[in-house]
Design a protein around this motif. Structure first.
Motif, mmCIF file in Angstrom:
data_model
loop_
_atom_site.group_PDB
_atom_site.id
_atom_site.type_symbol
_atom_site.label_atom_id
_atom_site.label_comp_id
_atom_site.label_asym_id
_atom_site.label_seq_id
_atom_site.Cartn_x
_atom_site.Cartn_y
_atom_site.Cartn_z
ATOM 1 N N UNK A 1 -13.280 -19.045 -3.581
ATOM 2 C CA UNK A 1 -13.425 -17.933 -4.397
ATOM 3 C C UNK A 1 -13.492 -16.489 -3.661
ATOM 4 N N UNK A 2 -14.243 -16.714 -2.300
ATOM 5 C CA UNK A 2 -13.724 -15.635 -1.418
ATOM 6 C C UNK A 2 -12.632 -15.155 -1.128
ATOM 7 N N UNK A 3 -11.582 -16.089 -0.783
ATOM 8 C CA UNK A 3 -10.416 -15.835 -0.462
ATOM 9 C C UNK A 3 -9.445 -15.542 -1.544
ATOM 10 N N UNK A 4 -9.870 -15.633 -2.674
ATOM 11 C CA UNK A 4 -9.206 -15.113 -3.881
ATOM 12 C C UNK A 4 -9.657 -13.710 -4.144
ATOM 13 N N UNK A 5 -10.833 -13.333 -3.984
ATOM 14 C CA UNK A 5 -11.503 -12.040 -4.166
ATOM 15 C C UNK A 5 -10.800 -11.146 -2.750
ATOM 16 N N UNK A 6 -10.652 -11.782 -1.808
ATOM 17 C CA UNK A 6 -10.165 -10.919 -0.589
ATOM 18 C C UNK A 6 -8.622 -10.599 -1.171
ATOM 19 N N UNK A 7 -8.081 -11.483 -1.704
ATOM 20 C CA UNK A 7 -6.529 -11.279 -2.015
ATOM 21 C C UNK A 7 -6.486 -9.951 -3.286
ATOM 22 N N UNK A 8 -7.618 -10.177 -4.292
ATOM 23 C CA UNK A 8 -7.747 -9.094 -5.408
ATOM 24 C C UNK A 8 -7.894 -7.886 -4.558
ATOM 25 N N UNK A 9 -8.961 -7.751 -3.574
ATOM 26 C CA UNK A 9 -9.043 -6.481 -2.845
ATOM 27 C C UNK A 9 -7.774 -5.916 -2.365
ATOM 28 N N UNK A 10 -7.047 -6.732 -1.733
ATOM 29 C CA UNK A 10 -5.694 -6.263 -1.098
ATOM 30 C C UNK A 10 -4.837 -5.802 -2.208
ATOM 31 N N UNK A 11 -4.901 -6.462 -3.204
ATOM 32 C CA UNK A 11 -4.119 -5.992 -4.465
ATOM 33 C C UNK A 11 -4.479 -4.470 -4.717
ATOM 34 N N UNK A 12 -5.904 -4.358 -4.674
ATOM 35 C CA UNK A 12 -6.385 -3.236 -5.348
ATOM 36 C C UNK A 12 -6.247 -1.978 -4.411
ATOM 37 N N UNK A 13 -6.512 -2.462 -3.043
ATOM 38 C CA UNK A 13 -6.263 -1.521 -1.919
ATOM 39 C C UNK A 13 -4.712 -1.079 -1.889
ATOM 40 N N UNK A 14 -3.908 -1.963 -1.871
ATOM 41 C CA UNK A 14 -2.597 -1.573 -1.820
ATOM 42 C C UNK A 14 -1.882 -0.866 -2.951
ATOM 43 N N UNK A 15 -2.279 -1.314 -4.275
ATOM 44 C CA UNK A 15 -1.822 -0.341 -5.201
ATOM 45 C C UNK A 15 -2.244 1.069 -5.167
ATOM 46 N N UNK A 16 -3.496 1.047 -4.788
ATOM 47 C CA UNK A 16 -3.954 2.740 -4.711
ATOM 48 C C UNK A 16 -3.389 3.387 -3.685
ATOM 49 N N UNK A 17 -3.191 2.787 -2.687
ATOM 50 C CA UNK A 17 -2.273 3.341 -1.208
ATOM 51 C C UNK A 17 -1.198 3.927 -1.693
ATOM 52 N N UNK A 18 -0.277 2.854 -2.378
ATOM 53 C CA UNK A 18 1.162 2.984 -2.835
ATOM 54 C C UNK A 18 1.190 4.083 -3.771
ATOM 55 N N UNK A 19 0.211 4.290 -4.670
ATOM 56 C CA UNK A 19 0.396 5.390 -5.682
ATOM 57 C C UNK A 19 0.228 6.823 -4.979
ATOM 58 N N UNK A 20 -0.846 6.582 -3.878
ATOM 59 C CA UNK A 20 -1.107 7.893 -3.003
ATOM 60 C C UNK A 20 0.039 8.242 -2.270
ATOM 61 N N UNK A 21 0.631 7.526 -1.694
ATOM 62 C CA UNK A 21 1.828 7.572 -0.916
ATOM 63 C C UNK A 21 3.175 8.165 -1.604
ATOM 64 N N UNK A 22 3.366 7.621 -2.758
ATOM 65 C CA UNK A 22 4.330 8.192 -3.614
ATOM 66 C C UNK A 22 4.142 9.458 -4.064
ATOM 67 N N UNK A 23 2.880 9.682 -4.515
ATOM 68 C CA UNK A 23 2.304 10.855 -5.063
ATOM 69 C C UNK A 23 2.559 12.105 -3.954
ATOM 70 N N UNK A 24 2.049 11.754 -2.791
ATOM 71 C CA UNK A 24 2.020 12.681 -1.677
ATOM 72 C C UNK A 24 3.633 12.858 -1.342
ATOM 73 N N UNK A 25 4.237 12.041 -1.200
ATOM 74 C CA UNK A 25 5.902 12.154 -1.025
ATOM 75 C C UNK A 25 6.528 13.199 -1.937
ATOM 76 N N UNK A 26 6.192 13.162 -3.060
ATOM 77 C CA UNK A 26 6.677 14.009 -4.269
ATOM 78 C C UNK A 26 6.220 15.324 -3.828
ATOM 79 N N UNK A 27 5.062 15.637 -3.526
ATOM 80 C CA UNK A 27 4.468 16.835 -3.145
ATOM 81 C C UNK A 27 5.272 17.513 -1.836
#
Length: 255
Positions: free
Chosen positions: A229-255
């Motif tokens: 369960x902890x392994x699954x939650x860590x992967x979920x955390x990786x998805x959340x962090x990665x998605x947020x980081x990707x959106x910030x990077x793309x938004x910053x690139x456009x600026x």
């Protein structure tokens, strides 16, 4: 009567079966049961198996024989139910006498569980991303964008395997690329970015692992269930962090 040297082969065969099952997403109780059943064929008095999410400890003992113990660490795990099914089939044939010990060891050692080619797996990831976008209410444009994100996920997985990244970094890299890709595609297409990201995320969501964790917990394997369960939650955390980081990077690139 079995020769003494065969007992070591019993131990190696049962441990190999358990290792293959654990590496490919089998429940802890199923792995332990398979190992014990295969060892009981040896006729020795004591056959014990203790399995955790990351390792296997197996002991074969008898008053007339020296105790033998094998410990195997399982550094990486995935989900391949075809492999689990094939190992189960070999185990049942061996325990029922339809297969000799040497045949079982040979079949396990040379087990070819590749039900699908790498290309078929890649196409599956792309298709899952595309059609889940439709399932969640997206348009065909959203689905097309999610399919393109699926291509990015495949590239991320291949790149991660080449760099030998751990599961957390692999998942986060996939999330970064799919989120950034969705934002960038929205500059050129009329798409719902959230719908595209949700659809594209589905191939890397650890749903099967979390279900296995619940089943292990219900069977009383609390340590293994908690670990999975902890392994699954860590992967979920990786998805959340990665998605947020990707959106910030793309938004910053456009600026």
């Amino acid at each position: 009567m079995e020769e003494k040297k065969d007992y070591k082969l019993y131990l190696d065969t049962a441990t190999m079966a358990g290792k293959l099952m654990l590496q490919n997403g089998a429940e802890i109780y199923r792995v332990e049961d398979t190992i014990r059943r295969m060892l009981e064929v040896s006729g020795l008095k004591t056959a014990e198996a203790y399995v955790t999410a990351t390792g296997i400890m197996v002991t074969l003992d008898d008053p007339k024989e020296d105790s033998m113990t094998v410990i195997k660490r399982i550094p990486s795990r995935g989900t391949d139910l075809n492999t689990v099914s094939m190992v189960n089939d070999i185990s049942r044939k061996f325990c029922s006498g339809q297969m000799t010990l040497k045949e079982a060891f040979h079949d396990l050692k040379h087990l070819d569980s590749r039900q699908y080619t790498e290309l078929q797996k890649a196409l599956g990831i792309i298709a899952v991303s595309l059609f889940f976008a439709l399932v969640f209410g997206g348009t065909w444009k959203d689905a097309l964008a999610a399919g393109i994100d699926g291509v990015l996920i495949v590239m991320a997985l291949w790149f991660s395997k080449w760099l030998e990244l751990n599961a957390f970094m692999e998942t986060m890299l996939s999330s970064v690329l799919l989120a950034a890709g969705a934002v960038i595609m929205s500059w050129f297409m009329a798409i719902n970015v959230e719908m595209v990201i949700i659809g594209a995320i589905m191939p890397i969501v650890p749903g099967a692992a979390f279900t296995t964790a619940i089943r292990d917990t219900l069977q009383g394997d609390y340590v293994a269930g908690s670990a999975k369960a902890l392994e699954s939650l860590i992967k979920v955390a990786a998805i959340v962090v990665g998605a947020g980081l990707g959106m910030l990077m793309a938004g910053g690139f456009r600026l």
